[in-house]
Write an enzyme that holds these catalytic residues in place. Structure first.
Site, PDB file in Angstrom:
ATOM      1  N   ARG A 155     -13.843  -6.150  14.714  1.00 51.94           N
ATOM      2  CA  ARG A 155     -12.824  -5.200  15.147  1.00 51.94           C
ATOM      3  C   ARG A 155     -13.504  -3.870  15.352  1.00 51.94           C
ATOM      4  O   ARG A 155     -14.161  -3.349  14.448  1.00 51.94           O
ATOM      5  CB  ARG A 155     -11.732  -5.072  14.078  1.00 51.94           C
ATOM      6  N   ARG A 212       0.439 -11.390  12.582  1.00 53.67           N
ATOM      7  CA  ARG A 212      -0.350 -10.659  11.583  1.00 53.67           C
ATOM      8  C   ARG A 212       0.276 -10.653  10.186  1.00 53.67           C
ATOM      9  O   ARG A 212      -0.363 -10.285   9.209  1.00 53.67           O
ATOM     10  CB  ARG A 212      -0.493  -9.189  12.035  1.00 53.67           C
ATOM     11  N   HIS A 259      -3.188 -10.343   8.395  1.00 57.62           N
ATOM     12  CA  HIS A 259      -3.673  -9.079   7.870  1.00 57.62           C
ATOM     13  C   HIS A 259      -4.529  -9.384   6.632  1.00 57.62           C
ATOM     14  O   HIS A 259      -4.131 -10.187   5.792  1.00 57.62           O
ATOM     15  CB  HIS A 259      -2.452  -8.233   7.480  1.00 57.62           C
ATOM     16  N   TRP A 300       6.497   7.145  17.986  1.00 60.64           N
ATOM     17  CA  TRP A 300       6.114   5.754  18.299  1.00 60.64           C
ATOM     18  C   TRP A 300       7.148   4.854  17.674  1.00 60.64           C
ATOM     19  O   TRP A 300       7.498   5.000  16.522  1.00 60.64           O
ATOM     20  CB  TRP A 300       4.762   5.371  17.690  1.00 60.64           C
ATOM     21  N   ASN A 354       0.814  -1.221   0.000  1.00 60.60           N
ATOM     22  CA  ASN A 354       0.000   0.000   0.000  1.00 60.60           C
ATOM     23  C   ASN A 354       0.849   1.273   0.000  1.00 60.60           C
ATOM     24  O   ASN A 354       1.630   1.505   0.914  1.00 60.60           O
ATOM     25  CB  ASN A 354      -0.925  -0.017   1.233  1.00 60.60           C
ATOM     26  N   GLU A 387      -8.528 -11.758   9.158  1.00 58.84           N
ATOM     27  CA  GLU A 387      -9.179 -10.461   8.932  1.00 58.84           C
ATOM     28  C   GLU A 387      -9.882 -10.495   7.574  1.00 58.84           C
ATOM     29  O   GLU A 387      -9.321 -10.980   6.594  1.00 58.84           O
ATOM     30  CB  GLU A 387      -8.130  -9.348   8.947  1.00 58.84           C
ATOM     31  N   HIS A 395      -2.813   0.421  15.906  1.00 62.96           N
ATOM     32  CA  HIS A 395      -2.015   0.964  14.803  1.00 62.96           C
ATOM     33  C   HIS A 395      -0.692   1.549  15.296  1.00 62.96           C
ATOM     34  O   HIS A 395      -0.291   2.635  14.879  1.00 62.96           O
ATOM     35  CB  HIS A 395      -2.809   2.020  14.013  1.00 62.96           C
ATOM     36  N   GLU A 400       1.646  -6.827  11.101  1.00 60.73           N
ATOM     37  CA  GLU A 400       1.203  -6.595   9.719  1.00 60.73           C
ATOM     38  C   GLU A 400       2.246  -5.824   8.912  1.00 60.73           C
ATOM     39  O   GLU A 400       2.210  -5.846   7.690  1.00 60.73           O
ATOM     40  CB  GLU A 400      -0.177  -5.927   9.657  1.00 60.73           C
ATOM     41  N   TYR A 433      -7.245   7.530  12.770  1.00 64.00           N
ATOM     42  CA  TYR A 433      -6.909   6.542  11.738  1.00 64.00           C
ATOM     43  C   TYR A 433      -7.704   5.265  12.018  1.00 64.00           C
ATOM     44  O   TYR A 433      -7.862   4.857  13.159  1.00 64.00           O
ATOM     45  CB  TYR A 433      -5.409   6.240  11.807  1.00 64.00           C
ATOM     46  N   ASP A 481      -7.536  -2.367  17.158  1.00 62.11           N
ATOM     47  CA  ASP A 481      -6.249  -2.105  16.503  1.00 62.11           C
ATOM     48  C   ASP A 481      -5.708  -0.760  16.981  1.00 62.11           C
ATOM     49  O   ASP A 481      -6.364   0.274  16.792  1.00 62.11           O
ATOM     50  CB  ASP A 481      -6.460  -2.089  14.979  1.00 62.11           C
ATOM     51  N   GLU A 522      -4.348  -5.253  18.881  1.00 62.04           N
ATOM     52  CA  GLU A 522      -3.428  -5.359  17.734  1.00 62.04           C
ATOM     53  C   GLU A 522      -2.432  -4.206  17.686  1.00 62.04           C
ATOM     54  O   GLU A 522      -2.808  -3.052  17.937  1.00 62.04           O
ATOM     55  CB  GLU A 522      -4.277  -5.365  16.461  1.00 62.04           C
ATOM     56  N   ASP A 543      -6.425  -3.516   1.057  1.00 62.48           N
ATOM     57  CA  ASP A 543      -5.252  -3.174   0.244  1.00 62.48           C
ATOM     58  C   ASP A 543      -4.381  -4.409  -0.018  1.00 62.48           C
ATOM     59  O   ASP A 543      -3.298  -4.296  -0.590  1.00 62.48           O
ATOM     60  CB  ASP A 543      -4.441  -2.046   0.871  1.00 62.48           C
ATOM     61  N   HIS A 553     -14.528  -5.382  10.082  1.00 66.70           N
ATOM     62  CA  HIS A 553     -14.265  -4.050  10.634  1.00 66.70           C
ATOM     63  C   HIS A 553     -15.577  -3.354  10.962  1.00 66.70           C
ATOM     64  O   HIS A 553     -16.483  -3.322  10.138  1.00 66.70           O
ATOM     65  CB  HIS A 553     -13.553  -3.177   9.603  1.00 66.70           C
TER      66      HIS A 553
HETATM   67  O1  EZ4 Z   1      -3.761   0.214   8.229  1.00 67.36           O
HETATM   68  O2  EZ4 Z   1      -3.960  -2.152   5.591  1.00 67.36           O
HETATM   69  O3  EZ4 Z   1      -5.488  -4.173  10.546  1.00 67.36           O
HETATM   70  N1  EZ4 Z   1      -5.595  -3.493   9.596  1.00 67.36           N
HETATM   71  C1  EZ4 Z   1      -4.942  -2.363   9.405  1.00 67.36           C
HETATM   72  C2  EZ4 Z   1      -5.101  -1.749   8.047  1.00 67.36           C
HETATM   73  C3  EZ4 Z   1      -3.829  -1.046   7.639  1.00 67.36           C
HETATM   74  C4  EZ4 Z   1      -3.760  -0.894   6.159  1.00 67.36           C
HETATM   75  C5  EZ4 Z   1      -2.418  -0.318   5.757  1.00 67.36           C
HETATM   76  O4  EZ4 Z   1      -2.206  -0.495   4.407  1.00 67.36           O
HETATM   77  O5  EZ4 Z   1      -4.244  -1.887  10.266  1.00 67.36           O
HETATM   78  O6  EZ4 Z   1      -6.193  -0.890   8.007  1.00 67.36           O
HETATM   79 CO    CO Z   2      -3.779  -3.344  11.773  1.00 66.61          CO
END
Ligand code: EZ4
Ligand code: CO
Length: 402
Positions: free
Chosen positions: A147, A283, A312, A402, A37, A339, A212, A262, A159, A210, A236, A316, A122
Site C-alpha cells: 500500500r 474491508r 482491515h 466528506w 481505536n 492487510e 481514507h 473498514e 494522514y 488508501d 480503498e 490498532d 504499508h
Molecule cells: O486509519 O486503522 O487501511 N488502514 C487504515 C488505518 C486506519 C486506522 C484507524 O484506526 O485506514 O490506518
Molecule cells: Co484504510
C-alpha cells in the site's frame, strides 16, 4: 456447558487494546478483540455493564443464538461501539468452540481453501523518491503487495504517512488533534506517485492506495480514472460509505478496483454496494463487523456478486483479530488479500501469536480455536492511556464535508 464469567482486559503495550475473555465451567476460555481505536473505554463499558451480565449461564456453543440475542435482541441495533462488543463476544465463543473440539477455527468454517494468506504491507514517505525506495525494500523483504501513501506538497500532514522513523500510528495521546488537508493538491499530485512507482518497481508487484474517505464521489471518480494506467490492486475508501449510491459514479467512470468498509459494521452497509456490484473488496474486519457468525453471511452474499475479502489489519486491531482473520481467509472461497502491519515488540509481550509472515504470505498453525493467548500479568504492566484519531479540516478551517 456454561459461561461462568467474563472479563474485559484493557492494556496499552505501545497502543491501546481491549480484549474480552470468556470463561466456562469446563476450564476452557475464549478470547475476542474488542478494540475500537480511540473509543476503547466505550466498548469496554458496554461489555462490562450490559453484555457480560446476560452472558453468564449461557451455553457458549450456541454461537448463532447468542449472536442474535446481542444483535436482534437489543433495541438499539448496529453502530461501531455495540457491534465491536458483539464481534468480541462472537470471536471468543468460536475460540471456545475450536478449543473444545480440539481443532483450529478454519476447520469449523469450511476447512482450508488455501495453505497461506496473501498480505499487503504499508509503505509511505514524505516524497515520491522516499516512497519508491521504501517500496523496493518491502519487495526485497518478500512482500508481493504494497500500500503506497505519500506526503503531498503543500499539505502539512497527510494522514496515513508516518512522522520520522516512528512506527505508523494514526491515534495520538490526549484529545483529538486537528489536522488540515487539501483535496485539490492531493488529487493533482497522487497520480504522479504511481507513475513513478510503476517505472521503478515494474508491473509485477500489487500496488494499493488508501484515500481514507477524503473525496466526494466526483473527485474519487477522477482519481480512479487517472490511476487506471497504473493498474492498482485496489483503491480503498475513495468516499465515505454512508451514501452507498455515491459509489455508482466511480464505477461508471473507472475500472480501478474498489475496496471499502473498514468503518462499516453490518451487512446492511453493503446491500446496494453488493447488489449493484459497485465494489470489489470488503474491508470490514472480524472485530468490528459482527464476528465470525455475521461475516460468514456477509461473505456468502459477497460471493454471489464476485466480491472478495480484504480485511482491515492495521496495528490498532489486536493479534486476536489478526489470527481470526487469517483463519477466515484460509477457509472462504472468495478470499482477496489481508492487510498486515506487524505489531510493535511490546505487543508480543502481552499476546502469544500463532502466525508467521514468510515470502509475502501469512501462515497460521493448527492450535485449536483462534490460537492467540494473552498474558494478563504482562498486560497489567501497560495501563490504558487515552489516544484519539485526528479531526480534519480544510485549509481555511472548515470542517470537512466528506
Ligand atoms: O486509519 O486503522 O487501511 N488502514 C487504515 C488505518 C486506519 C486506522 C484507524 O484506526 O485506514 O490506518
Ligand atoms: Co484504510
Amino acid at each position: 456447558m456454561k459461561i461462568t464469567s467474563a472479563k474485559v482486559i484493557v492494556c496499552s503495550p505501545g497502543r491501546n487494546f481491549v480484549t474480552l475473555k470468556i470463561l466456562t465451567d469446563e476450564g476452557v476460555y475464549g478470547l475476542g478483540d474488542a478494540t475500537l481505536n480511540g473509543m476503547e473505554k466505550a466498548v469496554a463499558s458496554y461489555l462490562e455493564n450490559y453484555c457480560i451480565p446476560s452472558l453468564i449461564g449461557r451455553d457458549p456453543r450456541n454461537t448463532e443464538d447468542i449472536w442474535h440475542y446481542f444483535y436482534r435482541g437489543v433495541y438499539w441495533r448496529r453502530g461501531a461501539v455495540s457491534m465491536t462488543a458483539v464481534s468480541a463476544i462472537d470471536m471468543a465463543l468460536w475460540d471456545i468452540k475450536g478449543k473444545i473440539l480440539g481443532t483450529p477455527l478454519y476447520n469449523l468454517i469450511g476447512g482450508k481453501s488455501r495453505e497461506k494468506v496473501l498480505v499487503y504491507c504499508h509503505v509511505n514517505g514524505k516524497e515520491t523518491g522516499e516512497v519508491t525506495e521504501n517500496a523496493a525494500k518491502a519487495i526485497e523483504n518478500g512482500f508481493r503487495a504494497v500500500r503506497v501513501q505519500c506526503g503531498v506538497p503543500g499539505v502539512g500532514h497527510a494522514y496515513g504517512v508516518q512522522k520520522g522513523s516512528r512506527a505508523y500510528e494514526p491515534a495520538h495521546r490526549g484529545i483529538p488533534r486537528e489536522e488540515y488537508f487539501d483535496t485539490s493538491k492531493y488529487l493533482n499530485f497522487i497520480p504522479s506517485v504511481f507513475e513513478k512507482a510503476r517505472q521503478v518497481l515494474g508491473s509485477d508487484v500489487h500496488l494499493l492506495h488508501d484515500v481514507h474517505h477524503r473525496c466526494t464521489p466526483v473527485e474519487a471518480a477522477r482519481l480512479a480514472q487517472e490511476l487506471e494506467p497504473f493498474h492498482l490492486f485496489w483503491l480503498e475508501d475513495p468516499v465515505a460509505g454512508e451514501l452507498q449510491e455515491g459509489l455508482r459514479m466511480i464505477r461508471k467512470i473507472s475500472t480501478t478496483p474498489i475496496a471499502i468498509g473498514e468503518v462499516f459494521n453490518t451487512i446492511y452497509d453493503y446491500t446496494t454496494l453488493f447488489s449493484e456490484q459497485l465494489i470489489d473488496y470488503v474491508r470490514m474486519p472480524i472485530c468490528h463487523g459482527g464476528g465470525i457468525t455475521h461475516l460468514l453471511k456477509v461473505f456468502a452474499m459477497a460471493s454471489v456478486y464476485h466480491i472478495n475479502s480484504g480485511f482491515h489489519g492495521a496495528t490498532d486491531l489486536s493479534p486476536v483479530n489478526l489470527a481470526a482473520s487469517i483463519h477466515f481467509n484460509m477457509a472462504i472461497n472468495n478470499f482477496g488479500i489481508q492487510e498486515y502491519m506487524p505489531h510493535q515488540e511490546e505487543v508480543n509481550e502481552v499476546f502469544t501469536i500463532n502466525y508467521v509472515f514468510k515470502d509475502g504470505f501469512l501462515n497460521i498453525d493448527d492450535t485449536p480455536g483462534t490460537g492467540v493467548d494473552i498474558d494478563e500479568k504482562a498486560a497489567a504492566k501497560y495501563p490504558y492511556e487515552m489516544a484519539r484519531l485526528p479531526v480534519n479540516r480544510k485549509m481555511d478551517g472548515t470542517m470537512f464535508n466528506w
